[in-house]
Write a protein that holds these residues in place. Sequence first.
Motif, PDB file in Angstrom:
ATOM      1  N   LEU A 295       0.859  -1.303   0.086  1.00  0.00           N
ATOM      2  CA  LEU A 295      -0.015   0.076   0.013  1.00  0.00           C
ATOM      3  C   LEU A 295       0.768   1.238  -0.040  1.00  0.00           C
ATOM      4  O   LEU A 295       1.989   1.385   0.697  1.00  0.00           O
ATOM      5  CB  LEU A 295      -0.783  -0.017   1.332  1.00  0.00           C
ATOM      6  N   PRO A 296       0.539   2.103  -0.781  1.00  0.00           N
ATOM      7  CA  PRO A 296       1.221   3.494  -0.806  1.00  0.00           C
ATOM      8  C   PRO A 296       1.115   4.264   0.604  1.00  0.00           C
ATOM      9  O   PRO A 296       0.169   4.055   0.885  1.00  0.00           O
ATOM     10  CB  PRO A 296       0.823   4.449  -1.936  1.00  0.00           C
ATOM     11  N   THR A 297       2.150   5.116   0.822  1.00  0.00           N
ATOM     12  CA  THR A 297       1.873   5.944   2.002  1.00  0.00           C
ATOM     13  C   THR A 297       2.330   7.335   1.418  1.00  0.00           C
ATOM     14  O   THR A 297       2.481   7.775   0.218  1.00  0.00           O
ATOM     15  CB  THR A 297       3.085   5.789   3.063  1.00  0.00           C
ATOM     16  N   ASN A 298       1.912   8.337   2.236  1.00  0.00           N
ATOM     17  CA  ASN A 298       1.907   9.695   1.966  1.00  0.00           C
ATOM     18  C   ASN A 298       3.242  10.208   1.861  1.00  0.00           C
ATOM     19  O   ASN A 298       3.391  11.477   1.377  1.00  0.00           O
ATOM     20  CB  ASN A 298       0.924  10.489   3.032  1.00  0.00           C
ATOM     21  N   ASP A 299       4.476   9.388   2.069  1.00  0.00           N
ATOM     22  CA  ASP A 299       5.814   9.929   2.016  1.00  0.00           C
ATOM     23  C   ASP A 299       6.509   9.400   0.705  1.00  0.00           C
ATOM     24  O   ASP A 299       7.693   9.443   0.583  1.00  0.00           O
ATOM     25  CB  ASP A 299       6.485   9.950   3.124  1.00  0.00           C
ATOM     26  N   GLY A 300       5.692   8.747  -0.221  1.00  0.00           N
ATOM     27  CA  GLY A 300       6.058   8.183  -1.296  1.00  0.00           C
ATOM     28  C   GLY A 300       6.735   6.772  -0.961  1.00  0.00           C
ATOM     29  O   GLY A 300       7.321   6.025  -2.058  1.00  0.00           O
ATOM     30  N   ARG A 301       6.352   6.255  -0.047  1.00  0.00           N
ATOM     31  CA  ARG A 301       6.927   4.810   0.414  1.00  0.00           C
ATOM     32  C   ARG A 301       5.752   3.874   0.081  1.00  0.00           C
ATOM     33  O   ARG A 301       4.851   4.387  -0.284  1.00  0.00           O
ATOM     34  CB  ARG A 301       7.348   4.728   1.596  1.00  0.00           C
ATOM     35  N   ARG A 302       5.961   2.479   0.415  1.00  0.00           N
ATOM     36  CA  ARG A 302       5.110   1.589   0.422  1.00  0.00           C
ATOM     37  C   ARG A 302       5.194   0.618   1.461  1.00  0.00           C
ATOM     38  O   ARG A 302       6.255   0.460   2.099  1.00  0.00           O
ATOM     39  CB  ARG A 302       5.279   0.621  -0.943  1.00  0.00           C
TER      40      ARG A 302
ATOM     41  N   VAL B  29      -0.486   5.420   5.363  1.00  0.00           N
ATOM     42  CA  VAL B  29      -1.523   5.017   4.170  1.00  0.00           C
ATOM     43  C   VAL B  29      -2.720   5.809   4.146  1.00  0.00           C
ATOM     44  O   VAL B  29      -3.020   6.400   5.296  1.00  0.00           O
ATOM     45  CB  VAL B  29      -1.883   3.555   4.662  1.00  0.00           C
ATOM     46  N   ASP B  30      -3.077   6.198   3.277  1.00  0.00           N
ATOM     47  CA  ASP B  30      -4.066   7.129   2.924  1.00  0.00           C
ATOM     48  C   ASP B  30      -5.669   6.723   3.645  1.00  0.00           C
ATOM     49  O   ASP B  30      -5.756   5.371   3.266  1.00  0.00           O
ATOM     50  CB  ASP B  30      -4.412   7.373   1.419  1.00  0.00           C
ATOM     51  N   PRO B  31      -6.369   7.333   4.041  1.00  0.00           N
ATOM     52  CA  PRO B  31      -7.566   6.726   4.455  1.00  0.00           C
ATOM     53  C   PRO B  31      -8.372   6.101   3.460  1.00  0.00           C
ATOM     54  O   PRO B  31      -9.278   5.108   3.791  1.00  0.00           O
ATOM     55  CB  PRO B  31      -8.254   8.168   5.123  1.00  0.00           C
ATOM     56  N   ARG B  32      -8.465   6.534   2.328  1.00  0.00           N
ATOM     57  CA  ARG B  32      -9.151   5.935   1.221  1.00  0.00           C
ATOM     58  C   ARG B  32      -8.818   4.584   0.979  1.00  0.00           C
ATOM     59  O   ARG B  32      -9.315   3.524   1.009  1.00  0.00           O
ATOM     60  CB  ARG B  32      -9.127   7.010  -0.099  1.00  0.00           C
ATOM     61  N   ASP B  33      -7.519   4.149   1.319  1.00  0.00           N
ATOM     62  CA  ASP B  33      -6.777   2.947   0.742  1.00  0.00           C
ATOM     63  C   ASP B  33      -7.043   1.981   2.138  1.00  0.00           C
ATOM     64  O   ASP B  33      -7.421   0.793   1.990  1.00  0.00           O
ATOM     65  CB  ASP B  33      -5.366   2.838   0.719  1.00  0.00           C
ATOM     66  N   ILE B  34      -7.417   2.588   3.298  1.00  0.00           N
ATOM     67  CA  ILE B  34      -7.688   1.943   4.541  1.00  0.00           C
ATOM     68  C   ILE B  34      -9.029   1.351   4.471  1.00  0.00           C
ATOM     69  O   ILE B  34      -9.494   0.233   4.814  1.00  0.00           O
ATOM     70  CB  ILE B  34      -7.400   2.753   5.695  1.00  0.00           C
ATOM     71  N   LEU B  35      -9.834   2.598   4.008  1.00  0.00           N
ATOM     72  CA  LEU B  35     -11.249   1.928   3.982  1.00  0.00           C
ATOM     73  C   LEU B  35     -11.471   0.973   2.777  1.00  0.00           C
ATOM     74  O   LEU B  35     -12.445   0.063   2.985  1.00  0.00           O
ATOM     75  CB  LEU B  35     -12.194   3.300   3.564  1.00  0.00           C
ATOM     76  N   ALA B  36     -10.729   1.082   1.789  1.00  0.00           N
ATOM     77  CA  ALA B  36     -10.732   0.008   0.639  1.00  0.00           C
ATOM     78  C   ALA B  36     -10.593  -1.421   1.285  1.00  0.00           C
ATOM     79  O   ALA B  36     -11.287  -2.292   0.822  1.00  0.00           O
ATOM     80  CB  ALA B  36     -10.150   0.303  -0.390  1.00  0.00           C
ATOM     81  N   ASP B  37      -9.723  -1.382   1.935  1.00  0.00           N
ATOM     82  CA  ASP B  37      -9.109  -2.678   2.550  1.00  0.00           C
ATOM     83  C   ASP B  37     -10.213  -3.167   3.468  1.00  0.00           C
ATOM     84  O   ASP B  37     -10.729  -4.371   3.465  1.00  0.00           O
ATOM     85  CB  ASP B  37      -8.168  -2.567   3.193  1.00  0.00           C
ATOM     86  N   TYR B  38     -10.788  -2.521   4.383  1.00  0.00           N
ATOM     87  CA  TYR B  38     -11.840  -2.743   5.304  1.00  0.00           C
ATOM     88  C   TYR B  38     -12.955  -3.083   4.626  1.00  0.00           C
ATOM     89  O   TYR B  38     -13.628  -4.363   5.189  1.00  0.00           O
ATOM     90  CB  TYR B  38     -12.023  -1.392   6.095  1.00  0.00           C
ATOM     91  N   VAL B  39     -13.402  -2.583   3.332  1.00  0.00           N
ATOM     92  CA  VAL B  39     -14.596  -2.939   2.884  1.00  0.00           C
ATOM     93  C   VAL B  39     -14.480  -4.073   2.278  1.00  0.00           C
ATOM     94  O   VAL B  39     -15.469  -4.841   1.916  1.00  0.00           O
ATOM     95  CB  VAL B  39     -15.029  -1.798   1.882  1.00  0.00           C
TER      96      VAL B  39
ATOM     97  N   LEU C 134      10.003   2.647  15.171  1.00  0.00           N
ATOM     98  CA  LEU C 134      10.064   1.240  14.933  1.00  0.00           C
ATOM     99  C   LEU C 134       9.104   0.676  13.962  1.00  0.00           C
ATOM    100  O   LEU C 134       9.519   0.022  13.256  1.00  0.00           O
ATOM    101  CB  LEU C 134      10.025   0.559  16.355  1.00  0.00           C
ATOM    102  N   TRP C 135       7.759   1.086  14.360  1.00  0.00           N
ATOM    103  CA  TRP C 135       6.587   0.317  13.560  1.00  0.00           C
ATOM    104  C   TRP C 135       6.834   1.018  12.145  1.00  0.00           C
ATOM    105  O   TRP C 135       6.861   0.204  11.172  1.00  0.00           O
ATOM    106  CB  TRP C 135       5.495   0.570  13.976  1.00  0.00           C
ATOM    107  N   LYS C 136       7.247   2.281  11.883  1.00  0.00           N
ATOM    108  CA  LYS C 136       7.249   2.887  10.698  1.00  0.00           C
ATOM    109  C   LYS C 136       8.276   2.270   9.774  1.00  0.00           C
ATOM    110  O   LYS C 136       8.179   1.927   8.597  1.00  0.00           O
ATOM    111  CB  LYS C 136       7.276   4.449  10.654  1.00  0.00           C
TER     112      LYS C 136
ATOM    113  N   ARG D 259      10.051  -0.434  10.184  1.00  0.00           N
ATOM    114  CA  ARG D 259       9.921  -2.046  10.000  1.00  0.00           C
ATOM    115  C   ARG D 259       8.539  -2.190   8.887  1.00  0.00           C
ATOM    116  O   ARG D 259       8.898  -3.065   8.019  1.00  0.00           O
ATOM    117  CB  ARG D 259       9.188  -2.674  11.422  1.00  0.00           C
ATOM    118  N   PHE D 260       7.600  -1.296   8.784  1.00  0.00           N
ATOM    119  CA  PHE D 260       6.412  -1.748   7.651  1.00  0.00           C
ATOM    120  C   PHE D 260       6.559  -0.947   6.352  1.00  0.00           C
ATOM    121  O   PHE D 260       5.866  -1.288   5.585  1.00  0.00           O
ATOM    122  CB  PHE D 260       5.185  -1.293   8.558  1.00  0.00           C
ATOM    123  N   THR D 261       7.421  -0.157   6.243  1.00  0.00           N
ATOM    124  CA  THR D 261       7.608   0.790   5.148  1.00  0.00           C
ATOM    125  C   THR D 261       8.814   0.905   4.418  1.00  0.00           C
ATOM    126  O   THR D 261       9.842   0.557   5.241  1.00  0.00           O
ATOM    127  CB  THR D 261       7.023   2.284   5.323  1.00  0.00           C
ATOM    128  N   GLU D 262       8.863   0.853   3.334  1.00  0.00           N
ATOM    129  CA  GLU D 262      10.192   0.789   2.368  1.00  0.00           C
ATOM    130  C   GLU D 262      10.169   1.668   1.269  1.00  0.00           C
ATOM    131  O   GLU D 262       9.194   2.087   0.830  1.00  0.00           O
ATOM    132  CB  GLU D 262      10.345  -0.776   1.936  1.00  0.00           C
TER     133      GLU D 262
END
Length: 236
Positions: free
Chosen positions: A18-25, A151-161, A229-231, A233-236
């Motif tokens: 999933l893309p993040t707001n700083d250009g990572r995934r 991660v953008d709220p729209r992508d979070i909502l899409a995963d949730y739905v 630590l979480w950021k 670990r989870f983003t690249e």
Amino acid sequence: MTVTDIDVLPNLRDLGGLPTNDGRRTRTEVLYRSALPAPGDARPTAVAEWPARTVIDLRSPREFATRAHPLQSDDTTVHQVSLLTDAEVTAPSQGTRLADVYQGILVNAGDKLVALLQIAATAPGPILLHCAAGKDRTGIAVALLLRISGVDPRDILADYVSTNEHMPAVLARITRFAPELGRTHPHDRDLRGAVPDALDGVLSEWDSHSGGVHGWIQSRGATDESIQLWKDRFTE
């Protein structure tokens, strides 16, 4: 032996890519989500690495204590982080908006969300998050970890739905493998499926807080270190 749909853990997916707001995934093979695992589940094909090395079970104490967790082993550690109490799980939900249930978790279980973040930031991966249906408590927990990562709220909502695609299998599995949940868990809450407005209210609460979601979780006791630590670990 033939593997049927009910023998496969439903609503299981890797939250990488999933893309993040700083250009990572977000990285793959770090964070998974699912419904309740069952004894004898077939090895899933939806994720590359299985079983997860760390499981965060979001069910209430009574739900958790019903039977040994099927993924607990020398190689997998299971953590119980209850986002709803026993009384909240079994409370009749007729007339209760799912949005109110979600807001109640934010009010009453902020310390548990802090604990969840700390485990996710430091425990061996992959990490699996689940509750009973893998929809409400798991939806909030996943949303928190994704939003902290940018991660953008729209992508979070899409995963949730997307959980709604799996609800028939989830409900069938609860009936077969966890009949006690069928007696105590408010089925009408599950039959409603994932309700975007309910999670959108949670995301709005976080984003409107001073400092955004980072400020919100810090106000509940999270540290800068665990967030970073979480950021990392989870983003690249």
